[in-house]
Design an enzyme around this catalytic site. Structure first.
Site, PDB file in Angstrom:
ATOM      1  N   LYS A  22       1.339  -1.583  -0.110  1.00  0.00           N
ATOM      2  CA  LYS A  22      -0.125  -0.107   0.048  1.00  0.00           C
ATOM      3  C   LYS A  22       0.830   1.116  -0.461  1.00  0.00           C
ATOM      4  CE  LYS A  22      -3.794  -0.413   2.029  1.00  0.00           C
ATOM      5  NZ  LYS A  22      -4.910  -0.638   3.565  1.00  0.00           N
ATOM      6  N   ARG A  41      -3.614   2.974   8.880  1.00  0.00           N
ATOM      7  CA  ARG A  41      -3.727   1.726   7.600  1.00  0.00           C
ATOM      8  C   ARG A  41      -2.156   0.985   7.486  1.00  0.00           C
ATOM      9  NH1 ARG A  41      -8.508   2.373   4.884  1.00  0.00           N
ATOM     10  NH2 ARG A  41      -9.001   4.224   4.466  1.00  0.00           N
ATOM     11  N   GLY A  84      -8.223  -7.185   5.176  1.00  0.00           N
ATOM     12  CA  GLY A  84      -8.715  -7.518   6.088  1.00  0.00           C
ATOM     13  C   GLY A  84      -8.311  -7.857   7.245  1.00  0.00           C
ATOM     14  N   MET A 126      -5.506  -7.263   9.323  1.00  0.00           N
ATOM     15  CA  MET A 126      -4.393  -6.442  10.085  1.00  0.00           C
ATOM     16  C   MET A 126      -5.370  -5.577   9.969  1.00  0.00           C
ATOM     17  SD  MET A 126      -0.324  -7.296   8.785  1.00  0.00           S
ATOM     18  CE  MET A 126      -0.524  -6.482   7.335  1.00  0.00           C
ATOM     19  N   ARG A 138      -3.627  -1.145  -6.251  1.00  0.00           N
ATOM     20  CA  ARG A 138      -2.199  -2.768  -6.848  1.00  0.00           C
ATOM     21  C   ARG A 138      -2.577  -3.537  -7.721  1.00  0.00           C
ATOM     22  NH1 ARG A 138      -6.318  -4.357  -1.302  1.00  0.00           N
ATOM     23  NH2 ARG A 138      -7.865  -4.468  -2.009  1.00  0.00           N
ATOM     24  N   HIS A 150      -3.149 -44.727  -2.153  1.00  0.00           N
ATOM     25  CA  HIS A 150      -3.316 -45.592  -2.925  1.00  0.00           C
ATOM     26  C   HIS A 150      -4.540 -44.707  -4.101  1.00  0.00           C
ATOM     27  CE1 HIS A 150      -5.789 -47.843  -5.997  1.00  0.00           C
ATOM     28  NE2 HIS A 150      -4.128 -48.938  -6.254  1.00  0.00           N
ATOM     29  N   SER A 197      15.732 -41.580 -11.678  1.00  0.00           N
ATOM     30  CA  SER A 197      14.568 -41.144 -12.130  1.00  0.00           C
ATOM     31  C   SER A 197      14.064 -40.774 -10.593  1.00  0.00           C
ATOM     32  CB  SER A 197      13.063 -41.253 -12.495  1.00  0.00           C
ATOM     33  OG  SER A 197      11.958 -41.159 -12.397  1.00  0.00           O
ATOM     34  N   CYS A 209       9.332 -38.632 -11.260  1.00  0.00           N
ATOM     35  CA  CYS A 209       8.417 -39.359 -11.934  1.00  0.00           C
ATOM     36  C   CYS A 209       7.351 -39.544 -10.109  1.00  0.00           C
ATOM     37  CB  CYS A 209       8.066 -40.971 -12.025  1.00  0.00           C
ATOM     38  SG  CYS A 209       8.814 -41.947 -10.908  1.00  0.00           S
ATOM     39  N   TYR A 217      14.071 -33.509 -18.103  1.00  0.00           N
ATOM     40  CA  TYR A 217      12.448 -33.531 -17.062  1.00  0.00           C
ATOM     41  C   TYR A 217      11.487 -33.629 -15.731  1.00  0.00           C
ATOM     42  CZ  TYR A 217      12.747 -38.258 -17.056  1.00  0.00           C
ATOM     43  OH  TYR A 217      12.947 -40.452 -16.528  1.00  0.00           O
TER      44      TYR A 217
END
Length: 906
Positions: free
Chosen positions: A30, A99, A108, A110, A343, A459, A790, A858, A878
């Site tokens: 702010k 503020r 809201g 604080m 903002r 699972h 992997s 993986c 990857y």
């Protein structure tokens, strides 16, 4: 000013003219944006910001920094001179707001106090200054109410009760109908409440009011709601908040005054236009509280054309300056427009993608920046079907949101019924206490899965995500009785088999009856069933298509899929997979092949075992042929059998009952008795740490070599058919290089035999999963026998933490999250400090031994946005994830590359 780039920590207070938008760490969001608007020459009420550094000193020591009071005094003096009035002076008072304003928006969470400077003496001066006695006394009662609750800790309900009594006495229903005399009485009542509850009078000294309010804002950083919000949003707890002291402007001074909120674009859709609300003769809190109905922002043009035109110009200035959607709060005080806050505005997931591409088209940002304006989490929101939020439904329970989506169907309590009803055209929800591999057919047939046990990596959850199925796990308040085929929900209502239920995998909520579902056009696009066009959904699809294209051009990480059959593999290709990173062969041993597996386990002689393996071989080969067809030209990593053998045998309780009944009836039960004996023989206290993975291949002769032969023969067959199979064989649960060397020697021999028999040269890479701490710690040695690693981060997380994923999420993870021990479950996002350290260490050591070592992951983390960034940083080649998470991984891999390049440049 150079000071703005490298602020000196000793400077604790900044005038709005001194900061800028890049100082959010120091001035909070702010304060930084108020300073930026001031620098742009926009009409911002004068004020100053106390830095987050001052807050951190206060929170650490319990005392404000020694220099803070003098610095605040100096800035207050300058503010009074500029405004031509003094704080709280009786005849012409300056009023200010105090503020909060942290680096990240915490709406809201604080504290804020308005109208500081009002007292018994100055309230008359404000009335004279404004020419409105009612306004002055209403402002005073608001101050006492906010100050009493926020600063002095008085129960807010006491003020509300007094306000309600005042309205009842006047026979009115809204605050605005109270007159000045009524408000004077209310002020007296409020002061009495403060005296009684706080043990002191409401302070009449305006500077004392301001100093106490500043402390209260500091303290609110560690308030319960603020801490809970930070845990939820994963905001660090050590940032502190700035405090903004701003001269008050009032929108409740008559019909030529008002207050409103504006957006430079529609935050719901991203479309350009005039969006917002305006309320004449009101303060900002009136808009939020809904005391009176607002009018659309566009109506301000007819109410105050001059202010409207100025606001439109300012909105354009701010959007071009911030190069993004801006959220603006403003007040008009007797025709004078004031900007109270701006903002970068929050927006829906769909709006985020549309706005990013719009800004590229307007030349405000480039493609790399567009990638930073969206997230994988937003894309995931767009991909899963959702329930219609306007529908009136009865919620009966809530579990863990394990796999997103919205599913509706008839409750069924076993897999056989799920398959049977599904084949008859019924939509079903499979309801179980927990699932196991034997439930796979039912899970495939069901629209969604609901369990009363388990967590996000149980699972049910893992398999559901892999299939793109909606899943809610660990709904402990639901009592599932599979024998009686019913579920009892809180309140005693019983859901019988066949009753319709709805489950929301995005929130974990469970509903009675059918909730209307809204389909996802984004999934239809990835499935190839939808193309960009003119309507709103098509615009969204076009935006997603473009953003994913940006990511694919920029990412270094490749994205593979976890897929166990040709159908999943083809879907993965449609979603953009560049191969299969994990094919779990255990799923191929279920269904019709269970009897063959049982015979293998029960084999008493080598001949019986070899006969069972001989019958399994062509079935396995056929699986791999279809898989290689689906992924032709792309790598396919096949994990050899991993789970404990008992998982392929019937349940011990069910078998015991069958044997007992057969004995009582003097019926033949030789096979069941052998099965029961095998189950007892294979029983383990902790199967996760028992006879599984590479240990199976070493203990059961021929098991792994059968699988390797099936892979090699399938690859040779595809080559003969002019295909391009690229198989990679992965050995699971290796803890020492010797295990891998033994299995590898056997595999190499089998591959050589197949090559000789078929006359085909095969290049089958052999590697391992790194899923045990010892494997990670000895990765340099293991790399001598592995062509790729992997990382199985599911099991690695379990073994590093000592957690059983099927148990802990439902039992104590909620408490750990609430207490701040976790910011997020380590099964959901990789634990960088622990598990991540092992991944990093193993990757480095492995490549020191074998520079061309291919590295991938993986585990479920492969599709988690934050984890993808970590894997990019560590240098993996990857990530692999379920087909439905592939677009998310592609997007985040692109974002990670852009962020990494940006940090390198810095």
């Amino acid at each position: 000013m150079s000071e703005n780039k490298e602020p000196h920590v000793a400077k604790l207070v900044y005038d709005f003219t001194e900061g800028n938008k890049d100082l959010k760490d120091l001035l909070g969001g702010k304060g930084a944006n108020l300073a930026e608007m001031t620098n742009l020459g926009l009409p911002v009420p004068p004020g100053f910001t106390i830095t987050t550094e001052a807050c951190k000193v206060y929170l650490d020591s319990g005392e404000e920094p020694a220099a803070l009071r003098d610095e605040v005094s100096a800035h207050l003096d300058a503010l009074e001179q500029r405004m031509g009035k003094k704080l709280g002076q009786p005849d012409n008072p300056l009023l200010v707001s105090v503020r909060s304003g942290a680096k990240f928006s915490m709406p809201g969470m604080m504290d804020t106090v308005l109208n500081i400077g009002l007292s018994d003496k100055s309230v008359k001066g404000l009335a004279d200054q404004a020419g409105d006695e009612r306004f002055a006394w209403d402002s005073y009662r608001r101050l006492i109410q906010m100050f009493g609750k926020t600063v002095l800790g008085v129960d807010g309900d006491l003020f509300e009760e007094a306000l309600e009594k005042a309205k009842e006495a006047k026979n009115v229903t809204v605050d605005t109908d109270l007159e000045a005399a009524d408000l004077k009485k209310l002020v007296t009542a409020f002061k009495k409440i403060v005296k009684k509850e706080a043990g002191r009078d409401f302070p009449q000294d305006p500077r004392e009011q301001m100093d106490l309010a500043i402390k209260a804002v500091f303290d609110s950083w560690n308030g319960d709601r603020a801490k809970l919000y930070r845990r939820q949003e994963r905001i660090p707890h050590d940032l502190g908040t700035a405090v903004n002291v701003c001269s008050m402007v009032f929108g409740n001074l008559g019909p030529d005054s008002g207050t409103g909120v504006a957006f430079t674009r529609d935050p719901a859709s991203g479309h350009q236009g005039v969006y917002g609300d305006y309320l004449q003769n009101a303060q900002g809190e009136d808009v939020v509280a809904g005391i009176r109905n607002t009018v659309p922002l566009a109506e301000l043009e007819s109410i105050d054309k001059k202010a409207y035109d100025q606001l439109m110009q300012i909105m354009e200035t701010l959007e071009n300056h911030y190069k993004d959607l801006c959220d603006i709060e403003f007040t008009i005080e007797r025709g004078q427009l004031w900007m109270l806050q701006t903002r970068v505005g929050k927006r829906t997931a769909g709006a985020a993608f549309r706005i990013a591409t719009q800004l590229v088209d307007q030349g405000l940002i480039d493609e790399a920046e567009a990638l930073q304006r969206v997230t994988g989490a937003q894309l995931a929101q767009l991909m899963f079907p959702r329930f219609d939020e306007d529908a009136k439904v009865a919620q009966v329970g809530r579990g863990i949101a394990a796999s997103p989506g919205a599913a509706v169907g008839k409750a069924v309590f076993d897999s056989y019924t799920a398959v049977k009803w599904s084949r008859s055209g019924e939509k079903v929800i499979l309801v179980r206490r927990e699932t196991n591999p034997d439930d796979l057919d039912g899970m495939i047939a069901a629209e969604g899965i609901l369990t009363s046990r388990g967590g996000k990596t149980s699972h049910a959850a893992v398999v559901a995500r892999g299939m793109g199925k909606t899943c809610v796990c660990g709904a402990e308040e639901l009592e599932v009785d599979t024998k009686r085929r019913r579920m009892t929900v809180p309140g005693g209502h019983v859901v019988e088999e066949g009753d319709v239920i709805s489950i929301d995998g995005s929130s974990g909520k469970v509903y009675l009856g059918e909730v209307p579902v809204v389909p996802s056009p984004v999934v239809e696009y990835f499935e190839g069933r939808m193309h960009a066009g003119a309507d709103d959904a098509d615009e969204l699809v076009e935006a997603v298509h473009r953003i994913i294209g940006y990511a694919d051009r920029m990412r270094r990480l490749r994205v593979r899929a976890n897929a166990d059959n040709a159908e999943d593999a083809l879907r993965a290709r449609r979603f953009g997979a560049q191969g299969i990173g994990l094919c779990r062969t255990e799923h191929m041993f279920l269904g019709d092949r269970r009897e063959l597996v049982e015979r293998l386990i029960l084999a008493d002689t080598e001949a019986e075992r070899e006969e069972s393996l001989k019958e399994l071989l062509p079935l396995q080969k056929a699986d791999f042929v279809e898989l290689f067809k689906a992924m032709d030209g792309l790598p396919v990593t096949i994990r050899l059998l991993d789970p404990p053998l008992h998982e392929f045998l019937p349940d011990i309780t069910e078998l015991s009952v069958r044997v007992a009944l057969a004995e009582s009836r003097q019926e033949s039960h030789e096979n069941d008795l052998r099965l029961l004996q095998a189950v007892h023989r294979l029983h383990e206290q902790n199967p996760m740490l028992g006879l599984r993975g590479v240990r199976l291949g070493l203990v059961i002769p021929g098991l792994f070599t059968m699988q390797v032969r099936a892979i090699a023969e399938a690859a040779a067959e595809r080559k003969a058919a002019k295909g391009d199979p690229r198989a990679e064989i992965m050995i699971p649960l290796v803890g020492t290089v010797q295990e891998l060397e033994i299995v590898r020697d056997e595999a190499d021999q089998v591959v050589a035999e197949v090559e000789a028999a078929t006359g085909t040269q095969l290049k089958l890479a052999i590697g391992t999963m790194i899923e045990l701490p010892r494997a990670a710690l000895t990765a340099g040695q293991i790399a001598e026998a592995a062509e790729f690693f992997s990382f199985g981060t599911n099991d690695l997380t379990q073994t590093v933490w000592g957690f059983s994923r099927d148990d802990v999420e439902a039992s104590f993870f909620t408490a750990y999250l609430e207490k701040g021990i976790f910011g997020v479950s380590p099964f959901e996002t990789i634990d960088k400090d622990g598990v991540g350290s092992l991944v990093s260490l193993a990757a480095k050591a492995g490549r020191e031994t074998r520079p061309d070592l291919k590295l991938g992951v993986c585990g479920e983390h492969g599709g988690d946005p934050e984890s993808v960034h970590f894997f990019h940083e560590v240098g993996l080649d990857y990530v692999s994830c379920s087909p439905f998470r592939i677009p998310v991984a592609r997007l985040e891999a692109g974002r990670a590359a852009v962020q990494s390049e940006g940090s390198d440049h810095r």
